[in-house]
Design a protein around this motif. Structure first.
Motif, mmCIF file in Angstrom:
data_model
loop_
_atom_site.group_PDB
_atom_site.id
_atom_site.type_symbol
_atom_site.label_atom_id
_atom_site.label_comp_id
_atom_site.label_asym_id
_atom_site.label_seq_id
_atom_site.Cartn_x
_atom_site.Cartn_y
_atom_site.Cartn_z
ATOM 1 N N TYR A 17 0.809 -1.220 0.000
ATOM 2 C CA TYR A 17 0.000 0.000 0.000
ATOM 3 C C TYR A 17 0.847 1.277 0.000
ATOM 4 O O TYR A 17 0.321 2.379 -0.081
ATOM 5 C CB TYR A 17 -0.997 0.015 1.173
ATOM 6 C CG TYR A 17 -0.387 -0.216 2.537
ATOM 7 C CD1 TYR A 17 0.248 0.798 3.240
ATOM 8 C CD2 TYR A 17 -0.456 -1.475 3.130
ATOM 9 C CE1 TYR A 17 0.793 0.586 4.487
ATOM 10 C CE2 TYR A 17 0.088 -1.708 4.387
ATOM 11 C CZ TYR A 17 0.705 -0.680 5.052
ATOM 12 O OH TYR A 17 1.253 -0.905 6.294
ATOM 13 N N ASP A 18 2.184 1.138 0.087
ATOM 14 C CA ASP A 18 3.081 2.288 0.061
ATOM 15 C C ASP A 18 3.472 2.699 -1.355
ATOM 16 O O ASP A 18 4.060 3.765 -1.543
ATOM 17 C CB ASP A 18 4.370 1.981 0.835
ATOM 18 C CG ASP A 18 4.145 1.792 2.319
ATOM 19 O OD1 ASP A 18 3.207 2.407 2.864
ATOM 20 O OD2 ASP A 18 4.914 1.032 2.942
ATOM 21 N N ILE A 19 3.190 1.845 -2.333
ATOM 22 C CA ILE A 19 3.692 2.088 -3.685
ATOM 23 C C ILE A 19 2.579 2.452 -4.664
ATOM 24 O O ILE A 19 1.410 2.185 -4.423
ATOM 25 C CB ILE A 19 4.459 0.859 -4.212
ATOM 26 C CG1 ILE A 19 3.542 -0.366 -4.272
ATOM 27 C CG2 ILE A 19 5.701 0.590 -3.361
ATOM 28 C CD1 ILE A 19 4.141 -1.558 -4.990
ATOM 29 N N ASP A 20 3.013 3.048 -5.774
ATOM 30 C CA ASP A 20 2.064 3.374 -6.839
ATOM 31 C C ASP A 20 2.096 2.276 -7.904
ATOM 32 O O ASP A 20 2.742 1.237 -7.718
ATOM 33 C CB ASP A 20 2.374 4.752 -7.434
ATOM 34 C CG ASP A 20 3.766 4.851 -8.056
ATOM 35 O OD1 ASP A 20 4.383 3.803 -8.382
ATOM 36 O OD2 ASP A 20 4.243 5.988 -8.230
ATOM 37 N N ALA A 21 1.432 2.495 -9.025
ATOM 38 C CA ALA A 21 1.329 1.486 -10.088
ATOM 39 C C ALA A 21 2.688 1.141 -10.705
ATOM 40 O O ALA A 21 2.840 0.067 -11.295
ATOM 41 C CB ALA A 21 0.372 1.979 -11.170
ATOM 42 N N MET A 22 3.678 2.019 -10.557
ATOM 43 C CA MET A 22 5.012 1.755 -11.100
ATOM 44 C C MET A 22 5.922 1.065 -10.086
ATOM 45 O O MET A 22 7.092 0.836 -10.356
ATOM 46 C CB MET A 22 5.646 3.056 -11.579
ATOM 47 C CG MET A 22 4.876 3.688 -12.730
ATOM 48 S SD MET A 22 5.679 5.150 -13.440
ATOM 49 C CE MET A 22 5.894 6.210 -12.030
ATOM 50 N N GLY A 23 5.409 0.783 -8.878
ATOM 51 C CA GLY A 23 6.205 0.132 -7.850
ATOM 52 C C GLY A 23 7.088 1.079 -7.062
ATOM 53 O O GLY A 23 7.986 0.646 -6.340
ATOM 54 N N ILE A 24 6.835 2.379 -7.187
ATOM 55 C CA ILE A 24 7.636 3.397 -6.501
ATOM 56 C C ILE A 24 6.875 3.884 -5.268
ATOM 57 O O ILE A 24 5.659 4.087 -5.309
ATOM 58 C CB ILE A 24 7.936 4.572 -7.450
ATOM 59 C CG1 ILE A 24 8.834 4.068 -8.604
ATOM 60 C CG2 ILE A 24 8.607 5.721 -6.709
ATOM 61 C CD1 ILE A 24 9.044 5.093 -9.696
ATOM 62 N N VAL A 25 7.606 4.088 -4.168
ATOM 63 C CA VAL A 25 6.997 4.570 -2.929
ATOM 64 C C VAL A 25 6.385 5.949 -3.169
ATOM 65 O O VAL A 25 7.031 6.857 -3.706
ATOM 66 C CB VAL A 25 8.037 4.627 -1.788
ATOM 67 C CG1 VAL A 25 7.467 5.318 -0.556
ATOM 68 C CG2 VAL A 25 8.522 3.227 -1.436
ATOM 69 N N SER A 26 5.135 6.106 -2.758
ATOM 70 C CA SER A 26 4.405 7.366 -2.893
ATOM 71 C C SER A 26 5.035 8.437 -2.004
ATOM 72 O O SER A 26 5.475 8.155 -0.878
ATOM 73 C CB SER A 26 2.954 7.145 -2.489
ATOM 74 O OG SER A 26 2.259 8.368 -2.454
ATOM 75 N N ASN A 27 5.048 9.672 -2.489
ATOM 76 C CA ASN A 27 5.652 10.770 -1.732
ATOM 77 C C ASN A 27 5.045 10.948 -0.346
ATOM 78 O O ASN A 27 5.741 11.261 0.608
ATOM 79 C CB ASN A 27 5.527 12.079 -2.519
ATOM 80 C CG ASN A 27 6.452 12.131 -3.710
ATOM 81 O OD1 ASN A 27 7.286 11.257 -3.912
ATOM 82 N ND2 ASN A 27 6.293 13.153 -4.523
ATOM 83 N N ILE A 28 3.759 10.740 -0.207
ATOM 84 C CA ILE A 28 3.091 10.956 1.077
ATOM 85 C C ILE A 28 3.546 9.946 2.134
ATOM 86 O O ILE A 28 3.498 10.220 3.336
ATOM 87 C CB ILE A 28 1.556 10.956 0.916
ATOM 88 C CG1 ILE A 28 0.887 11.571 2.154
ATOM 89 C CG2 ILE A 28 1.024 9.575 0.638
ATOM 90 C CD1 ILE A 28 1.168 13.035 2.338
ATOM 91 N N VAL A 29 4.033 8.796 1.702
ATOM 92 C CA VAL A 29 4.482 7.756 2.635
ATOM 93 C C VAL A 29 5.665 8.250 3.469
ATOM 94 O O VAL A 29 5.783 7.915 4.649
ATOM 95 C CB VAL A 29 4.827 6.460 1.874
ATOM 96 C CG1 VAL A 29 5.474 5.426 2.778
ATOM 97 C CG2 VAL A 29 3.569 5.895 1.232
ATOM 98 N N TYR A 30 6.515 9.074 2.873
ATOM 99 C CA TYR A 30 7.663 9.592 3.609
ATOM 100 C C TYR A 30 7.208 10.419 4.814
ATOM 101 O O TYR A 30 7.838 10.389 5.871
ATOM 102 C CB TYR A 30 8.560 10.438 2.701
ATOM 103 C CG TYR A 30 9.227 9.638 1.618
ATOM 104 C CD1 TYR A 30 10.438 8.991 1.862
ATOM 105 C CD2 TYR A 30 8.664 9.527 0.352
ATOM 106 C CE1 TYR A 30 11.065 8.254 0.874
ATOM 107 C CE2 TYR A 30 9.283 8.800 -0.648
ATOM 108 C CZ TYR A 30 10.481 8.160 -0.388
ATOM 109 O OH TYR A 30 11.095 7.438 -1.366
#
Length: 131
Positions: A17-30
Motif C-alpha cells: 500500500y506504500d507504492i504506486d502502479a510503477m512500484g515506486i513509494v508514494s511521496n506521502i508515505v515519507y
C-alpha cells in the motif's frame, strides 16, 4: 541546542500500500515514516498515557521534504531522525530515509506541545530537555 543528535533509527518495511502502479513509494508515505520516527523518539521519553495524564500532545507545525531518489518495494530503507533544536516552546527534527550510501529523502519537522484542555501551545516537557 543546535547539534545534530541521532535520536531514532529503524529499518523500514515497504508495503504494497506504500507504492504506486510503477512500484515506486508514494511521496506521502515519507511523511508517515517521519511521523513514525518522531513517535519512536517521543515514546522513549514520555508515553502516550503519560502525555494524556498531563493533557498534552506533540503537535506538528511545519514539514519540509526533499525527494532525492525513488524507493521501490524491493528496497530495504533505514529511517533516521535527529533532534537538532529545542527551545522553550518548539523543537526541530531532521530526517533521512536511505539505503546504504544512497539518500532517498531528507526533511525537517517543526513542532511543539499542545495542552488539549487549555487549547494552547505549552513549554516542551522537561523529559526532552535532558538530551
Amino acid at each position: 541546542m543546535s547539534e545534530r543528535k541521532l535520536v531514532a533509527e529503524t529499518e523500514i518495511e515497504v508495503n504494497g500500500y506504500d507504492i504506486d502502479a510503477m512500484g515506486i513509494v508514494s511521496n506521502i508515505v515519507y511523511v508517515r515514516w517521519f511521523e513514525d520516527l518522531r513517535t519512536i523518539f517521543v515514546n522513549k521519553h514520555l508515553t502516550p498515557s503519560e502525555m494524556l495524564k498531563q493533557n498534552i500532545s506533540p503537535i506538528l507545525m511545519h514539514t519540509e521534504i526533499d525527494y532525492k531518489i525513488p524507493l521501490t518495494i524491493h528496497d530495504k530503507p533505514v529511517g533516521k531522525c535527529w533532534l537538532t533544536k529545542i527551545s522553550r516552546l518548539k523543537w526541530v527534527f531532521e530526517f533521512e530515509i536511505s539505503t546504504g550510501n544512497q539518500i532517498h529523502c531528507q526533511g525537517m519537522q517543526y513542532g511543539g506541545f499542545y495542552n488539549i484542555v487549555e487549547q494552547k501551545v505549552v513549554p516542551v516537557p522537561d523529559a526532552f530537555r535532558v538530551l
